[in-house]
Design a protein around this motif. Structure first.
Motif: not given
Lengths: 261, 222
Positions: A52, A78, A81-82, A86, A92-94, A96-97, A105-106, A108-109, A153, B126-127, B141, B218
């Motif tokens: 990717n 980009r 990649r949608q 992966m 590698h989670l966020l 803050a969310k 998230f994906p 919304e992207v 995700r 995820v693009g 973050e 959090r």
């Protein structure tokens, strides 16, 4: 599904270029669970990250689902990649969310409307059996649960291909098993092609149909997983299988098999 | 205790608050833009551009190496140009903002660098576009570190306002110099010092509370 031709990649250092991938050729069929196995530093992580283009290959072509990934400009990449999910060793989670927001998230992207996102996230969170954790933050989850969020995700935008970068290496054996079962289930239910890299024989044996062995940046052996265990050809494969044989022989001696008792 | 003390202090405090508020706001805006640019343009960043990163870095270092009191003098013509005068709290806001922005930029840069490259890679995978990653991943973050850093910055600005007071900016600093030092009013000197100490405590406490609230949200365990 995936077609890699003459892929090469080297890292530039002040002391000169260090080759990491050399003339890689690989075909992966649609619907397959394909394992790439190798010891540390063999180049397997670089290889999967080239798929990717988290790593830029130096030369060669990568085709995924008829699209030549290596030719794409930034914006098309980009978009591509949608449709390539992966998952990572360290999740590698966020932080803050919440679980819900991480999975959303994906979508919304990709610019999906809110009602669709809501429905789709619900669906996929249920699929990974985290329906009761939607409003939880990642720091409150166990390793296995975090990887389930990672998988959700990666899957939420209905990808054609799932890349797994040592996804179970940070998990205990019990959790590893449940994550592998989940991947198998997803492969079966969604007919999703999965490419995973690993240094664990268990993973290869448990979920993969076909495999490639990578050694010093070269593919030294490909074929079915059965062949890997029955007729290992490459040095790496032999070393891996030797470990199993060693313990099998040892057990036989201890249990007295072969001594004719 | 003199009857005029309360009036003097109230006026001084209001001027100081006015300067701290606006200078912090402008310095934060400029510092945020510079800090983010530094992080995303550095080698291996989202929008790699080592040249730009170097230029901005050098400007920041240049401004930061000047003693603040000299920077104010240098920026007097600019204050005159923007707000029409080089005296008073409003004029000081121009110098304070420009003087503090590079400091905040470095603090913000450091906070943003704490976000692991892996999280940004996951977003890339995820693009997500660089802009999306900056606003939806990088900044949220880094939020606890950002708040902690910006608190340090605002306290720094509070100190700077006192320095600016020495050359005609008004506020508590000017009060301490004009009355406490030049007219031997010890009561004014002591009172201003106490108020500045309290002010800094309140700012630090506010910053800590915000960070605590974020952590509680959090990282709470059920």
């Amino acid at each position: 599904m995936v077609n890699i031709q003459s892929l090469t990649k080297s890292y530039k250092t002040p002391k000169g270029d260090i080759p990491v991938l050399q003339d890689i050729h690989l075909q992966i069929e649609k619907g397959d669970i394909f394992g790439i196995i190798g010891f540390s530093g063999a180049g397997k992580s670089t290889l999967i990250r080239c798929l990717n283009r988290l790593e830029e290959p130096d030369s060669g072509t990568i085709e995924i689902g008829g699209r030549v990934i290596t030719d794409l400009a930034e914006k098309e990449l980009r978009q591509a990649r949608q449709k390539i999910g992966m998952i990572f060793q360290q999740f590698h989670l966020l932080d803050a969310k919440t679980v819900y927001q991480n999975v959303a998230f994906p979508l919304e992207v990709a610019g999906h409307p809110r009602p669709y996102i809501h429905q789709r996230v619900r669906e996929i969170v249920d699929l990974v059996q985290l329906g009761d954790k939607e409003n939880t933050y990642p720091s409150q989850l166990s390793g296995g649960q975090k990887q389930r969020v990672g998988i959700a995700r990666a899957l939420v935008n209905s990808p054609d291909l799932l890349l797994s970068d040592e996804a179970t290496s940070a998990l205990d054996p019990q959790t590893t098993y449940s994550i592998l079962e989940l991947l198998k289930e997803i492969n079966r239910q969604l007919k999703l092609t999965i490419v995973l890299i690993t240094h664990e024989l268990d993973v290869l044996q448990h979920v993969c149909n076909n495999m490639a062995v990578i050694e010093n940046g070269r593919i030294v052996e490909t074929g079915s997983v059965e062949k890997f265990f029955l007729h290992p050809e490459s040095d790496t494969a032999k070393r891996f299988v030797h470990i199993i044989d060693y313990y099998r022989d040892k057990r036989h001696v201890m249990e007295g098999v072969g001594a004719g008792i | 205790m003199n009857a005029d003390l309360v009036d003097l202090l109230r006026e001084g405090l209001l001027e100081t608050l006015y300067m701290v508020f606006w200078s912090s706001l402008f310095a934060l805006l400029i510092g945020m833009v510079l800090g983010i640019t530094l992080v995303v343009t550095e080698k291996g960043g989202l929008l790699e551009s080592p040249k730009l990163s170097k230029v901005i870095g050098s400007i920041i270092n240049g401004v930061r190496s000047l003693p603040f009191i000299i920077l104010i003098v240098l920026l007097l013509p600019l204050s005159r140009l923007i707000v029409g005068t080089s005296l008073g709290p409003t004029a000081a806001i121009v110098s304070l903002s420009i003087g503090a922005a590079p400091f905040l930029a470095r603090i913000i840069e450091n906070s943003l660098k704490e976000v692991s490259a892996g999280k940004m890679e996951a977003a890339k995978s995820v693009g997500a576009s660089p802009i999306t990653i900056i606003f939806r991943v990088l900044i949220p973050e880094a939020m606890p570190a950002l708040v902690r850093g910006v608190t340090i910055g605002i306290i720094g600005i509070t100190e700077f306002t006192a320095v600016a007071g020495a050359i005609g900016a008004g506020g508590l600093g000017s009060l301490a110099i004009r009355f406490g030092y030049q007219r031997f009013r010890e009561d004014v000197l002591i009172a201003t010092v106490i108020i500045i100490i309290l002010l800094v405590q309140v700012i630090q406490w506010s910053g800590d509370s915000i960070v605590k609230a974020i952590h509680k949200k959090r990282y709470k365990f059920e």
